[in-house]
Design an enzyme around this catalytic site. Structure first.
Site, PDB file in Angstrom:
ATOM      1  N   ASP A  46     -21.428  29.970  51.203  1.00 24.54           N
ATOM      2  CA  ASP A  46     -21.724  30.225  52.610  1.00 24.54           C
ATOM      3  C   ASP A  46     -22.625  31.448  52.677  1.00 24.54           C
ATOM      4  O   ASP A  46     -22.502  32.375  51.881  1.00 24.54           O
ATOM      5  CB  ASP A  46     -20.421  30.458  53.370  1.00 24.54           C
ATOM      6  CG  ASP A  46     -20.620  30.586  54.866  1.00 24.54           C
ATOM      7  OD1 ASP A  46     -21.767  30.480  55.326  1.00 24.54           O
ATOM      8  OD2 ASP A  46     -19.624  30.804  55.573  1.00 24.54           O
ATOM      9  N   GLN A  55     -26.520  24.609  64.821  1.00 26.20           N
ATOM     10  CA  GLN A  55     -25.750  25.434  65.740  1.00 26.20           C
ATOM     11  C   GLN A  55     -25.966  24.903  67.171  1.00 26.20           C
ATOM     12  O   GLN A  55     -26.394  23.787  67.340  1.00 26.20           O
ATOM     13  CB  GLN A  55     -26.139  26.904  65.596  1.00 26.20           C
ATOM     14  CG  GLN A  55     -25.652  27.552  64.316  1.00 26.20           C
ATOM     15  CD  GLN A  55     -24.145  27.766  64.279  1.00 26.20           C
ATOM     16  OE1 GLN A  55     -23.433  27.622  65.290  1.00 26.20           O
ATOM     17  NE2 GLN A  55     -23.630  28.124  63.108  1.00 26.20           N
ATOM     18  N   GLY A  61     -20.483  26.528  63.562  1.00 28.81           N
ATOM     19  CA  GLY A  61     -20.144  26.948  64.911  1.00 28.81           C
ATOM     20  C   GLY A  61     -19.134  26.075  65.613  1.00 28.81           C
ATOM     21  O   GLY A  61     -19.073  26.050  66.843  1.00 28.81           O
ATOM     22  N   ASP A  91     -14.771  22.503  54.130  1.00 25.05           N
ATOM     23  CA  ASP A  91     -14.092  23.644  53.526  1.00 25.05           C
ATOM     24  C   ASP A  91     -13.243  24.299  54.601  1.00 25.05           C
ATOM     25  O   ASP A  91     -13.547  24.205  55.793  1.00 25.05           O
ATOM     26  CB  ASP A  91     -15.097  24.663  52.971  1.00 25.05           C
ATOM     27  CG  ASP A  91     -15.648  25.568  54.067  1.00 25.05           C
ATOM     28  OD1 ASP A  91     -15.160  26.708  54.196  1.00 25.05           O
ATOM     29  OD2 ASP A  91     -16.556  25.140  54.820  1.00 25.05           O
TER      30      ASP A  91
END
Length: 376
Positions: free
Chosen positions: A92, A194, A221, A271
């Site tokens: 990430d 996003q 998000g 994840d």
């Protein structure tokens, strides 16, 4: 990186595929255990391979940059060698961590200035620097730098945030194209969609990301405070736009039910810290429902932790023993619960894949979501 879709469910958008990287092949749908700081908490690497059979794990740019630092990782020859892990890794970009430091960061089109949670020192992440850090970490899949907007952000904030994220994405792509991997194997860059909970912003972001023709794409998000039905609505909207022939990664999600609902809507990768974090607090996920192993009802239950046997710990130890370990504050309890939960998540993904291949995913999922949400 290559992605091949092997099976599609006739009644839903679920699909089963294979992601091929230089460190190995990943069968999808897949859950990636979170190893934020170069370790999946309370779980050793041999357990990840032998007991859990994780084909890929996740690390974090923000945390690894601060500690042990990119200089140490480069000396070690990259994160794979540093932690003794030979399978794929995804990192990430640190956007969520910077977002979570709301009181200690400043955002601009140039990047993000923030204070370390470790010692208060000041640092600056530009899109270019984030790519450079992930080159040094050496993950097989790296993420573009973005701002993760809270689920309750107003429209004006979400629009301005997306403007900045799209600007950062272009700079990430340029930096990625201008640099080379450091350790002799290839890396792939995933853009992140996003747009908060606003359909027009999500549509705009997904269309922009789709045009980049990256090796894969992420949806960020979500699961940050918005209603769960809204999350599912956004997933459906975005997946209708993102390329069908590229893997789709839903970031930071979530419960077993969330995963099945997202698979039904066309997501391939997940994840979340939930299986290990909740496990360390005594919550076990099973095919029959959710267990709080601290509850007195398990004190004299000598049945296996989980009779389905997702990993060796499930049939090796009883619920009564695990209850005792938690009440006695023994570290082994945290380890057993963490291994069990991760093994259960990975087993759930394998079962989903099997039912997609056999064509009865929708019926199986309908039964499972009821069972998985039960409190035992």
């Amino acid at each position: 990186m290559k992605f091949e879709i092997q099976h599609k469910d006739a009644q839903t958008k679920a699909r089963a595929g294979l992601i091929t990287t230089d460190h190995g092949t990943i069968a999808t749908p897949i859950f990636m255990p979170v190893g934020t700081q170069g370790t999946v908490k309370a779980v050793q690497q041999y357990e990840l391979t032998d007991d859990i059979d994780a084909s890929i794990i996740l690390g974090n740019t923000y945390h690894l940059y601060l500690r042990p630092t990119t200089a140490i990782l480069e000396q070690a020859g990259g994160l794979h060698r540093f932690i003794g892990w030979q399978r794929p890794i995804l990192t990430d970009s640190g956007g969520f961590q910077v977002f979570s430091l709301a009181e200690n960061r400043k955002l601009s089109n140039e990047g993000a200035e923030f204070r370390s949670h470790i010692d208060g020192s000041t640092h600056f992440f530009s899109p270019e620097k984030v790519v450079d850090i992930q080159r040094s970490i050496g993950a097989d899949i790296i993420m573009a730098f973005d701002e993760c907007t809270p689920g309750d952000a107003d429209y004006d904030y979400a629009r301005k945030s997306l403007d900045m994220t799209e600007l950062w994405l272009d700079r990430c792509i340029s930096r990625f194209a201008a640099t080379e991997p450091k350790y002799g194997y290839s890396q792939s860059l995933f853009p992140i969609v996003q747009g908060c909970v606003y359909r027009d912003l999500r549509t705009r972001s997904a269309e922009n990301v789709a045009e980049k023709q990256a090796d894969g794409n992420a949806i960020g998000g979500l699961a940050v405070g918005e209603p769960v039905d809204t999350m599912y609505e956004m997933i459906e909207l975005v997946n209708a736009i993102l390329p069908d022939d590229k893997p789709r990664y839903l970031m930071g999600v979530g419960t077993p039910v969330n995963l099945l609902e997202a698979i039904e809507r066309g997501v391939d990768m997940f994840d979340c810290i939930m299986p290990t974090r909740n496990g360390r607090n005594g919550q076990l996920f099973t095919g029959q429902g959710i267990i709080n192993i601290r509850n007195r009802k398990w004190e004299d239950d000598f049945s296996p932790v989980d009779a389905d046997g997702h990993s060796p710990v499930d049939t090796m130890y009883s619920r009564a023993y695990l209850h005792h370990l938690f009440k006695a504050n023994e570290i082994l309890g945290l380890q057993i619960a963490s291994v069990h939960n991760l093994a259960f998540y990975l087993s759930l993904m394998r079962e989903a894949r099997k039912h997609i291949a056999t064509g009865d995913f929708a019926a199986w999922k309908g039964v499972m979501v009821k069972q998985l949400a039960e409190r035992l």
